[in-house]
Structure formats: C-alpha cells, structure tokens
Design a protein around this motif. Structure first.
Motif, short mmCIF file in Angstrom:
data_model
loop_
_atom_site.label_atom_id
_atom_site.label_comp_id
_atom_site.label_asym_id
_atom_site.label_seq_id
_atom_site.Cartn_x
_atom_site.Cartn_y
_atom_site.Cartn_z
N PRO A 2 0.83 -1.20 0.00
CA PRO A 2 0.00 0.00 0.00
C PRO A 2 0.87 1.25 0.00
O PRO A 2 1.97 1.26 0.53
N THR A 3 0.36 2.29 -0.59
CA THR A 3 1.10 3.55 -0.62
C THR A 3 0.40 4.55 0.28
O THR A 3 -0.82 4.51 0.45
N GLY A 4 1.18 5.45 0.85
CA GLY A 4 0.63 6.48 1.71
C GLY A 4 -0.01 7.59 0.90
O GLY A 4 0.20 7.71 -0.30
N LEU A 5 -0.80 8.39 1.57
CA LEU A 5 -1.41 9.54 0.92
C LEU A 5 -0.36 10.62 0.72
O LEU A 5 0.53 10.78 1.56
N PRO A 6 -0.46 11.38 -0.34
CA PRO A 6 0.46 12.50 -0.51
C PRO A 6 0.31 13.48 0.65
O PRO A 6 -0.80 13.74 1.12
N VAL A 29 -8.30 10.66 13.16
CA VAL A 29 -8.23 9.69 12.06
C VAL A 29 -6.92 9.86 11.29
O VAL A 29 -6.22 8.89 11.02
N ALA A 30 -6.59 11.11 10.95
CA ALA A 30 -5.42 11.36 10.10
C ALA A 30 -4.10 11.17 10.83
O ALA A 30 -3.12 10.73 10.22
N ILE A 31 -4.05 11.48 12.11
CA ILE A 31 -2.79 11.39 12.84
C ILE A 31 -2.64 10.06 13.56
O ILE A 31 -1.56 9.47 13.57
N TYR A 32 -3.72 9.57 14.16
CA TYR A 32 -3.63 8.38 15.01
C TYR A 32 -4.31 7.14 14.44
O TYR A 32 -4.41 6.12 15.11
N ALA A 33 -4.79 7.22 13.21
CA ALA A 33 -5.37 6.07 12.50
C ALA A 33 -6.61 5.51 13.19
O ALA A 33 -6.86 4.31 13.12
N PHE A 34 -7.39 6.38 13.84
CA PHE A 34 -8.66 5.92 14.41
C PHE A 34 -9.61 5.55 13.29
O PHE A 34 -9.61 6.17 12.23
N LEU A 35 -10.43 4.56 13.54
CA LEU A 35 -11.49 4.17 12.61
C LEU A 35 -12.82 4.71 13.16
O LEU A 35 -12.95 4.91 14.37
N VAL A 115 -19.40 10.07 11.00
CA VAL A 115 -17.95 10.22 10.85
C VAL A 115 -17.54 9.99 9.40
O VAL A 115 -16.76 10.75 8.83
N GLN A 116 -18.09 8.95 8.80
CA GLN A 116 -17.76 8.66 7.40
C GLN A 116 -18.22 9.79 6.49
O GLN A 116 -17.51 10.17 5.55
N SER A 117 -19.37 10.37 6.77
CA SER A 117 -19.88 11.48 5.98
C SER A 117 -18.94 12.68 6.07
O SER A 117 -18.67 13.36 5.07
N LEU A 118 -18.44 12.96 7.26
CA LEU A 118 -17.50 14.06 7.46
C LEU A 118 -16.25 13.85 6.61
O LEU A 118 -15.79 14.75 5.92
N LEU A 119 -15.70 12.65 6.65
CA LEU A 119 -14.48 12.38 5.89
C LEU A 119 -14.73 12.42 4.38
O LEU A 119 -13.87 12.87 3.62
N GLN A 120 -15.90 12.01 3.96
CA GLN A 120 -16.25 12.11 2.54
C GLN A 120 -16.35 13.57 2.12
O GLN A 120 -15.95 13.92 1.01
N GLY A 123 -13.13 14.76 1.29
CA GLY A 123 -12.55 14.04 0.17
C GLY A 123 -11.63 12.89 0.50
O GLY A 123 -10.80 12.51 -0.33
N LEU A 124 -11.75 12.34 1.69
CA LEU A 124 -10.89 11.21 2.08
C LEU A 124 -11.72 10.08 2.68
O LEU A 124 -12.74 10.32 3.30
N SER A 125 -11.23 8.88 2.52
CA SER A 125 -11.90 7.73 3.14
C SER A 125 -11.11 7.31 4.37
O SER A 125 -9.88 7.43 4.40
N THR A 126 -11.81 6.80 5.37
CA THR A 126 -11.13 6.35 6.59
C THR A 126 -10.17 5.22 6.30
O THR A 126 -9.10 5.15 6.88
N GLY A 127 -10.54 4.34 5.40
CA GLY A 127 -9.65 3.24 5.06
C GLY A 127 -8.34 3.73 4.50
O GLY A 127 -7.26 3.26 4.86
N ARG A 128 -8.40 4.72 3.64
CA ARG A 128 -7.20 5.29 3.02
C ARG A 128 -6.34 5.99 4.06
O ARG A 128 -5.11 5.87 4.06
N LEU A 129 -6.96 6.76 4.96
CA LEU A 129 -6.21 7.43 6.02
C LEU A 129 -5.58 6.42 6.97
O LEU A 129 -4.45 6.58 7.43
N HIS A 130 -6.32 5.37 7.30
CA HIS A 130 -5.82 4.33 8.20
C HIS A 130 -4.57 3.67 7.60
O HIS A 130 -3.55 3.52 8.28
N VAL A 131 -4.65 3.30 6.34
CA VAL A 131 -3.50 2.68 5.66
C VAL A 131 -2.33 3.66 5.62
O VAL A 131 -1.18 3.28 5.86
N ASP A 132 -2.61 4.93 5.35
CA ASP A 132 -1.55 5.94 5.30
C ASP A 132 -0.79 6.01 6.61
O ASP A 132 0.44 6.07 6.64
#
Length: 148
Positions: A2-6, A29-35, A115-120, A123-132
């Motif tokens: 997997p690749t990280g987000l820019p 979510v973005a810093i601590y990878a919370f789902l 929470v998912q609506s907020l991230l949408q 323009g980001l998905s929680t799965g993508r942020l978590h992987v990043d």
C-alpha cells in the motif's frame, strides 16, 4: 504494497473544517489512524488532558492508551468547550455527540455514518487514512512487532 497519501492531501485537511468536533475527528483519524467505529466508543472520561492520554476502547479486550500530541490536545479542549457551551445539561457520556445525540436521554454515541460522511466531505476515506498512518509508521520503525 500500500502507498501512503500525498502529504499535501493531509496538510490542508483541517483548514477546510470550521467545526471543532469535525477538526478533532479528522485529526484523530489522520494522525492516530482511528477508525469510525473506534471514535463512537470514546467516552468523556477516556481523555486525560493533563497527562496527554486517550484510552481507546476495544470490544472484548482491555483498552489501549494513546499519547496525544499538544496540537490534538488543543483541538480536544476547543471541542470540549464548545460541547459544554452548546449542551451544558447533556448527560451523554460519549465524547463525540451531535445535536441529536447530545440531548437524547438514552445517551447514544455519534453514528459511524456521521464520521464517514465528514471524511467524505473533505474528500478522504477512513480506510485510506488508516493505511496511510500504518505505512508512515512502518517507514519510521524497523520493528514489525512494535508496528503490530
């Protein structure tokens, strides 16, 4: 692999948000990878601002303590102040509430969908942020056991 987000995707993320609750959710979510399913289980007593710790509840297991940076602690303080000003009589024990859940006597948590609506919206998905976050941690750690 997997690749990280820019980094430019994450850098301006919080600047697009005005609401303190939303800013704190995105930071966690973005810093601590919370789902989203972890955020809705947080209780007001899980945050210890004086020690910079946040206890993450896990179903069927002991909680996990996360040490929070000063920036995120400031976001948390702003959210707690706003929450108290908006709903001073709220008895909801959950850390994150909405205008509906704050006044509901049964004390429901914020929904995962909110929470998912907020991230949408940003323009980001929680799965993508978590992987990043996991990929970023892997770059900084040579110990796979520590990463797990």
């Amino acid at each position: 692999m997997p690749t990280g987000l820019p980094s430019d995707c994450i850098a301006g993320l919080l600047d697009r948000l005005d609401d303190p609750r939303d800013r704190l959710i995105v930071a966690l979510v973005a810093i601590y990878a919370f789902l989203p399913g972890q955020l809705d289980h947080l209780r007001r007593t899980d945050l210890d601002r004086s020690k910079g710790r946040l206890r993450l509840r896990r179903a069927g297991r002991l909680g996990h303590v996360i040490y929070i940076d000063a920036f995120t602690l400031r976001l948390a303080a702003v959210w707690e102040l706003q929450r108290h000003q908006r709903w001073p009589d709220s008895s909801n024990l959950h850390f994150f509430v909405t205008r509906n859940t704050a006044v509901d006597d049964s004390g429901p948590p914020i929904s995962v969908g909110a929470v998912q609506s907020l991230l949408q919206r940003v323009g980001l998905s929680t799965g993508r942020l978590h992987v990043d976050r996991i990929v970023d941690e892997a770059r900084h750690s040579a110990d796979p056991v520590q990463l797990m």
